[in-house]
Design a protein around this motif. Structure first.
Motif, PDB file in Angstrom:
ATOM      1  N   SER A   1       3.689  10.780   1.488  1.00 36.85           N
ATOM      2  CA  SER A   1       5.080  10.570   1.079  1.00 36.85           C
ATOM      3  C   SER A   1       5.110  10.302  -0.420  1.00 36.85           C
ATOM      4  O   SER A   1       4.117   9.905  -1.027  1.00 36.85           O
TER       5      SER A   1
ATOM      6  N   GLU B   1       0.840  -1.194   0.000  1.00 38.26           N
ATOM      7  CA  GLU B   1       0.000   0.000   0.000  1.00 38.26           C
ATOM      8  C   GLU B   1       0.874   1.243   0.000  1.00 38.26           C
ATOM      9  O   GLU B   1       1.886   1.287   0.702  1.00 38.26           O
TER      10      GLU B   1
ATOM     11  N   ILE C   1       2.097   4.852   1.080  1.00 37.21           N
ATOM     12  CA  ILE C   1       2.030   5.615   2.323  1.00 37.21           C
ATOM     13  C   ILE C   1       1.579   7.024   1.984  1.00 37.21           C
ATOM     14  O   ILE C   1       2.176   7.693   1.144  1.00 37.21           O
ATOM     15  N   GLU C   2       0.505   7.446   2.663  1.00 40.78           N
ATOM     16  CA  GLU C   2      -0.021   8.781   2.381  1.00 40.78           C
ATOM     17  C   GLU C   2       0.936   9.850   2.902  1.00 40.78           C
ATOM     18  O   GLU C   2       1.555   9.698   3.946  1.00 40.78           O
TER      19      GLU C   2
ATOM     20  N   SER D   1       6.807   5.987  -1.625  1.00 41.65           N
ATOM     21  CA  SER D   1       7.069   5.104  -0.481  1.00 41.65           C
ATOM     22  C   SER D   1       5.873   4.189  -0.282  1.00 41.65           C
ATOM     23  O   SER D   1       4.723   4.605  -0.427  1.00 41.65           O
ATOM     24  N   TYR D   2       6.155   2.945   0.030  1.00 43.12           N
ATOM     25  CA  TYR D   2       5.105   1.953   0.169  1.00 43.12           C
ATOM     26  C   TYR D   2       5.280   1.167   1.463  1.00 43.12           C
ATOM     27  O   TYR D   2       6.400   0.923   1.903  1.00 43.12           O
ATOM     28  N   ALA D   3       4.159   0.754   2.053  1.00 45.14           N
ATOM     29  CA  ALA D   3       4.170  -0.124   3.220  1.00 45.14           C
ATOM     30  C   ALA D   3       3.930  -1.543   2.721  1.00 45.14           C
ATOM     31  O   ALA D   3       2.975  -1.802   1.983  1.00 45.14           O
TER      32      ALA D   3
END
Length: 52
Positions: free
Chosen positions: A19, A14, A16-17, A22-24
Motif C-alpha cells: 500500500s 509499521e 503496510i506492504e 499506509s501504516y499499521a
C-alpha cells in the motif's frame, strides 16, 4: 477523569506492504501484574489457613 497527568503511550508504527502511505499502528502495553500478585497472596493465605 485525570486531567493533571499526561499519559505517554508507546506506539509501534509499521508501513503496510503493498500500500502507498499506509501504516499499521500497534500500541505496546505493559503487563499489569498487580491483580495477579493480589490473587496469589489471597490464594496463599487461604491455603495456609486451610492446612493449619
Amino acid at each position: 477523569m485525570i486531567l493533571d497527568k499526561e499519559v505517554q503511550r508507546k506506539l509501534k508504527i509499521e508501513p503496510i506492504e503493498g500500500s502507498y502511505n499506509s501504516y499499521a499502528v500497534q500500541e505496546r502495553e505493559k503487563k499489569d501484574w498487580r491483580g495477579n500478585i493480589y490473587l496469589a497472596c489471597v490464594a496463599a493465605i487461604l491455603a495456609i489457613s486451610f492446612f493449619t
